[in-house]
Design a protein around this motif. Structure first.
Motif, short mmCIF file in Angstrom:
data_model
loop_
_atom_site.label_atom_id
_atom_site.label_comp_id
_atom_site.label_asym_id
_atom_site.label_seq_id
_atom_site.Cartn_x
_atom_site.Cartn_y
_atom_site.Cartn_z
N VAL A 174 1.38 1.04 -4.51
CA VAL A 174 0.14 1.65 -5.02
C VAL A 174 0.38 3.01 -5.66
O VAL A 174 -0.23 3.32 -6.71
N SER B 226 -4.86 6.76 -7.60
CA SER B 226 -4.08 5.66 -7.01
C SER B 226 -3.49 6.06 -5.67
O SER B 226 -3.54 5.31 -4.69
N SER B 227 -2.91 7.25 -5.62
CA SER B 227 -2.28 7.70 -4.39
C SER B 227 -3.29 7.87 -3.27
O SER B 227 -3.04 7.46 -2.13
N SER C 203 1.13 12.00 -0.86
CA SER C 203 0.52 11.11 0.12
C SER C 203 0.63 11.68 1.54
O SER C 203 -0.31 11.58 2.33
N VAL D 197 -1.88 -5.75 -3.72
CA VAL D 197 -2.35 -4.36 -3.73
C VAL D 197 -2.76 -3.93 -5.14
O VAL D 197 -3.19 -2.79 -5.33
N GLN E 36 -5.99 -2.13 -5.14
CA GLN E 36 -6.14 -0.68 -5.04
C GLN E 36 -5.84 0.02 -6.36
O GLN E 36 -6.49 1.00 -6.72
N THR E 37 -4.86 -0.50 -7.12
CA THR E 37 -4.59 0.05 -8.44
C THR E 37 -5.79 -0.13 -9.35
O THR E 37 -6.15 0.77 -10.12
N LEU F 145 0.82 -1.21 0.00
CA LEU F 145 0.00 0.00 0.00
C LEU F 145 0.86 1.26 0.00
O LEU F 145 0.55 2.24 -0.68
N GLY G 172 -4.62 4.37 -2.20
CA GLY G 172 -3.60 3.64 -1.46
C GLY G 172 -3.40 4.20 -0.06
O GLY G 172 -3.29 3.44 0.92
#
Length: 391
Positions: free
Chosen positions: A62, A329-330, A198, A109, A112-113, A58, A333
């Motif tokens: 991600v 994505s960010s 992030s 993961v 999540q993508t 993650l 994640g």
């Protein structure tokens, strides 16, 4: 031509199979331990290894979804997950199995993508519906893995579970190459920039509010599904592992029933849906607490809880991806880190409290998590509302 509905189903299938690689071990731990000589106290590390790999993924993997062609990334991660799963299927030593589980968790993961890609390629007015279908695949994988893995292991042994998973992952990778378009984005930031973004999310009120809601939401979810076997194995029920696994079907019914939450989010009602669903989540523990006395009330509690969790999860992702359409994505994640830590907290809490206060104590803990999420929502509802209008 591949329809938008077909694309949603493919995304959902990727999520279901990928997340199943993490949870498939839960109903077959005793078989694995007996085969590889793992002690009862060490069995928990089989699940933990996958969760730790997932948590690292993650944070580290991600964000790549905002940098590179997402179709290539999904294919690569599916194949690497398949490699980890194949290692598990052929492991002759416990350390090899743990390594394979960790690798599978790391690249799982891809879920999540995939969620972020699905949100990015959807029309704004259909984003919630798409997320509803795709995240239903996640829940299908989490809960369905328990049922399917138990059945496969009973028929052909625990290794067959991982052989099937590896085959499905390879098939899905080929379908992605064949059916999904290449990612046409031209403006792609550098990895360092994404890590900075992030960190910046933590200073954003919407993200922090939805992240904390997810933390308590999945702590409540983890409290149920990690601890559920404890009262069902005990008096007066004494249910077998296979019978306990069937409760996953009730959870699936509730989670899939919340698929409409995506449409409600598209209509600008994500915040209201969140509040109502969290209230249902808290109330569901009243029925779940009756497990030692009534299996029917337990089933009702499981259905309501999973309905509520799915509705809130879809609403959260809808709001966050709408607020950050260029960094899906960010943001997904980063949000899922709260999910992962919350799930771990719920799992540890329910087993610890059960040893001291029984199933009633576990249910009180689960309800406290749910009420905490509701309080976070109440404090942050004015932040979420402007975004829903824009959607």
């Amino acid at each position: 031509m591949f329809t938008s509905f077909g694309r949603r189903l493919l995304f959902a299938a990727i999520c279901a199979v990928s997340v199943a690689t993490i949870y498939a071990a839960q109903p077959i731990l005793t078989q694995i331990g007996a085969d590889l000589g793992v002690s009862g106290s060490g069995l928990g590390w089989i699940v933990t290894a996958g969760q730790l790999g997932y948590l690292v993924g993650l944070v580290v993997l991600v964000p790549l979804g905002d940098m590179v062609d997402r179709r290539r990334l999904i294919v690569g991660h599916l194949l690497l997950t398949a490699a980890g799963v194949a290692t598990v299927a052929t492991a002759s030593h416990a350390w090899v199995l743990l390594a394979g589980v960790a690798v599978a968790g790391l690249f799982a993961v891809v879920v999540q993508t995939t969620v972020a890609y699905a949100a990015a390629v959807s029309a704004p007015q259909e984003r919630g519906r798409t997320l509803g279908v795709v995240t239903s695949g996640v829940v299908l994988g989490i809960l369905g893995a328990r049922v399917v893995a138990g059945a496969l292991a009973a028929a052909w042994g625990w290794r067959s579970v991982y052989v099937v998973l590896a085959g499905l992952l390879i098939v899905l990778a080929s379908l992605v190459v064949t059916l999904l378009p290449a990612d046409g984005r031209s403006d792609r930031p550098r990895y360092r920039q994404l890590l900075e973004v992030s960190r910046e999310f933590l200073g954003e009120k919407l993200f922090l509010s939805r992240g904390l809601i997810a933390f308590f939401l999945f702590a409540s979810f983890g409290a149920l599904w990690t601890g559920l076997a404890l009262p069902l194995e005990a008096s007066p029920w004494h249910l077998s592992t296979a019978q306990i696994g069937l409760f996953g079907i009730a959870g699936l019914a509730g989670a899939l029933g919340a698929g409409r939450a995506g449409r409600w989010a598209d209509e600008g009602r994500a915040s209201a849906v969140t509040g109502a669903a969290l209230a249902l989540l808290a109330v569901s523990w009243l029925a779940t607490a009756q497990a030692p006395r009534s299996l029917w009330l337990l089933v009702i509690g499981v259905i309501v809880l999973d309905f509520a969790v799915q509705a809130v999860h879809v609403s959260n992702q809808h709001l966050l991806t709408a607020a950050h359409p260029d960094r899906t994505s960010s943001v997904i994640g980063s949000y899922m880190v709260f999910y992962s830590v919350g799930s771990a907290l719920g799992a540890v809490t329910t087993t610890t409290v059960y040893a001291v206060a029984g199933w009633t104590g576990s249910c009180v803990a689960g309800a406290v998590f749910a009420i905490s999420a509701l309080l976070v929502w109440a404090a942050g509802r004015r932040v979420a509302q402007p975004v829903t209008v824009a959607c």
